[in-house]
Scaffold this active site. Sequence first.
Site, PDB file in Angstrom:
ATOM      1  N   ARG A  25       0.120  14.594  13.639  1.00  0.00           N
ATOM      2  CA  ARG A  25       1.019  14.503  12.356  1.00  0.00           C
ATOM      3  C   ARG A  25       1.506  15.401  11.678  1.00  0.00           C
ATOM      4  NH1 ARG A  25      -1.863   8.769  10.211  1.00  0.00           N
ATOM      5  NH2 ARG A  25       0.468   8.618   9.031  1.00  0.00           N
ATOM      6  N   LYS A  83       0.929  -1.375   0.088  1.00  0.00           N
ATOM      7  CA  LYS A  83      -0.176  -0.339  -0.327  1.00  0.00           C
ATOM      8  C   LYS A  83       0.898   1.144   0.154  1.00  0.00           C
ATOM      9  CE  LYS A  83      -1.890   1.987   3.924  1.00  0.00           C
ATOM     10  NZ  LYS A  83      -1.832   3.195   4.214  1.00  0.00           N
ATOM     11  N   ASN A  84       1.437   1.039   0.879  1.00  0.00           N
ATOM     12  CA  ASN A  84       2.633   2.282   1.427  1.00  0.00           C
ATOM     13  C   ASN A  84       3.673   2.351  -0.351  1.00  0.00           C
ATOM     14  OD1 ASN A  84       0.992   2.574   3.523  1.00  0.00           O
ATOM     15  ND2 ASN A  84       1.815   2.608   4.973  1.00  0.00           N
ATOM     16  N   ARG A 102      -9.103  -0.031   4.042  1.00  0.00           N
ATOM     17  CA  ARG A 102      -7.859   0.387   3.391  1.00  0.00           C
ATOM     18  C   ARG A 102      -6.529   0.685   2.904  1.00  0.00           C
ATOM     19  NH1 ARG A 102      -7.435   6.628   6.614  1.00  0.00           N
ATOM     20  NH2 ARG A 102      -5.893   6.714   5.369  1.00  0.00           N
ATOM     21  N   CYS A 105      -4.802   8.293   9.652  1.00  0.00           N
ATOM     22  CA  CYS A 105      -5.315   7.668  10.948  1.00  0.00           C
ATOM     23  C   CYS A 105      -4.959   8.546  11.783  1.00  0.00           C
ATOM     24  CB  CYS A 105      -4.831   6.509  10.701  1.00  0.00           C
ATOM     25  SG  CYS A 105      -4.623   5.237   9.610  1.00  0.00           S
ATOM     26  N   ASP A 116       3.985  -0.106  11.986  1.00  0.00           N
ATOM     27  CA  ASP A 116       2.312  -0.588  11.160  1.00  0.00           C
ATOM     28  C   ASP A 116       2.125  -2.169  12.017  1.00  0.00           C
ATOM     29  OD1 ASP A 116       2.821   1.402   8.239  1.00  0.00           O
ATOM     30  OD2 ASP A 116       2.257   1.911  10.765  1.00  0.00           O
TER      31      ASP A 116
END
Length: 427
Positions: free
Chosen positions: A122, A22-23, A399, A117, A307
């Site tokens: 952040r 995903k990232n 997600r 999230c 994560d």
Amino acid sequence: MDKLIIRGQTPLKGEVTVSGAKNAALGVLPAALLIRGVCTLENVPDILDIDRMKQIMGTLGALFVSVDRDTLQVDTTGVSAFLSTGDDMHRLRASYYLMGALLGRFHEAVITFPGGCDFGNRPIDLHIKGFEALGASVSVDHGCIHLKADKLVGAPIYLDVVSVGATINIMLAAVYAEGVTTIENAAKEPHIVDIATFLNALGADVKGAGTDTIKIRGVRELIGGITHSIIPDQIEAGTFMVAAAATHGDVLVKNVIPKHMESLTAKLLEMNVPVEELDDSIHIHPGTGPLTKANIKTLPYPGFPTDLQPPVAVLLMQAKGVSTITEGIWDNRFKYLEELRKMGADVQVNGRTAMIDGGKPLSGCSIQALDLRAGAACVLAGLVAEGETEITNVQYIDRGYENLVEKLQALGADIRRETGCFPESSQ
Ligand code: EPZ
């Protein structure tokens, strides 16, 4: 909103194939905006965050063609806008990569503040520091970030904090900048290397990705027409490794780069979990004895990934004795433990440290996913708990995990998804 229903205590058995990262994909897609042309991306995960990124890029004029289940053709020929202020921007942290890509291509960008999230503060100050070092002026107005540069000139940039997002964003903005940009104290995650590989395939000159010093020498032109395959998802792979260990299962996790999993593999071995590394897969064998408690501190790569912190907490709950998790990246990433306490988890949180008194059984009940990886922890807790667990806010899990229910069902888990208008639980 949908919910998941899990009946726990079935050891997972069989094989699972990990999807694309995903990232990495969330950085490669906006990177394609740097060219005016077509490129083909393989191993793209079919997840909500990718859908949202495609949506956002579509409003800028990008066109997408699905070649097959995980292969996407991106056409950025028609991209002319540098303004992206749609609602999806709020719901996707990675939307901030549009700053670097649009500034790099158009010397201008206007985007709404990114979402993502919620586990504390952040900031994006390091992203802004990088853009200003390259010659951009940055201002904030009515919830939008405005970036503009007459020209971009390479510069030395030191990241005060190791930041994945800032490292990637500065790489994107620097590919056309005159001269050399040096990012010191850069993040080294596998997805940063993947994005640099993609940029270099387009004709960029990025050296040192994967180390803490990245040098980008500006080029005049990038070319499309390339095909790039996204690396496997380190966090999805780790989630399945932990799920196998927590359920005392026997699972071959395929499409993995074992090197990327080293910190987790080391911890699992420390906890008496038999882990076998193969060329492009990792086999979690059933343990022969009890799990051993452990202490985990999350750090930037190659440290233990933040994560995987929520999923691994469920494994630590299976080991007798007091284990600790120290969250080294985020201010407040333990909120999911409140949900697991409802199942009988015995945990104490003090600032950035959680103390888990493990070896006590979890029992199923109704819990909610508070964010993506918290949702993964809820699923793992349901898999090990006695009885039935119901998980709401499933859209958070969607997600970042492709076909999670189907993949777990194929491993023998008693899990199903109920589609309906179940109220989205308030946070
Ligand atoms: C990326 O977030 C990931 N998201 C996160 O994964 C992951 O948790 C995080 O990296 C750390 O690995 C994506 O890639 C889309 P950071 P990012 O910038 O880039 C501080 C998931 O579950 N910081 O590396 O936002 C920040 O506060 C998600 O897939 C600044 O101080 O993380 C944090 O303490 C959740 N100033 C630390 O750096 C800045 O300008 C690391 O943040 C930027 C960050």
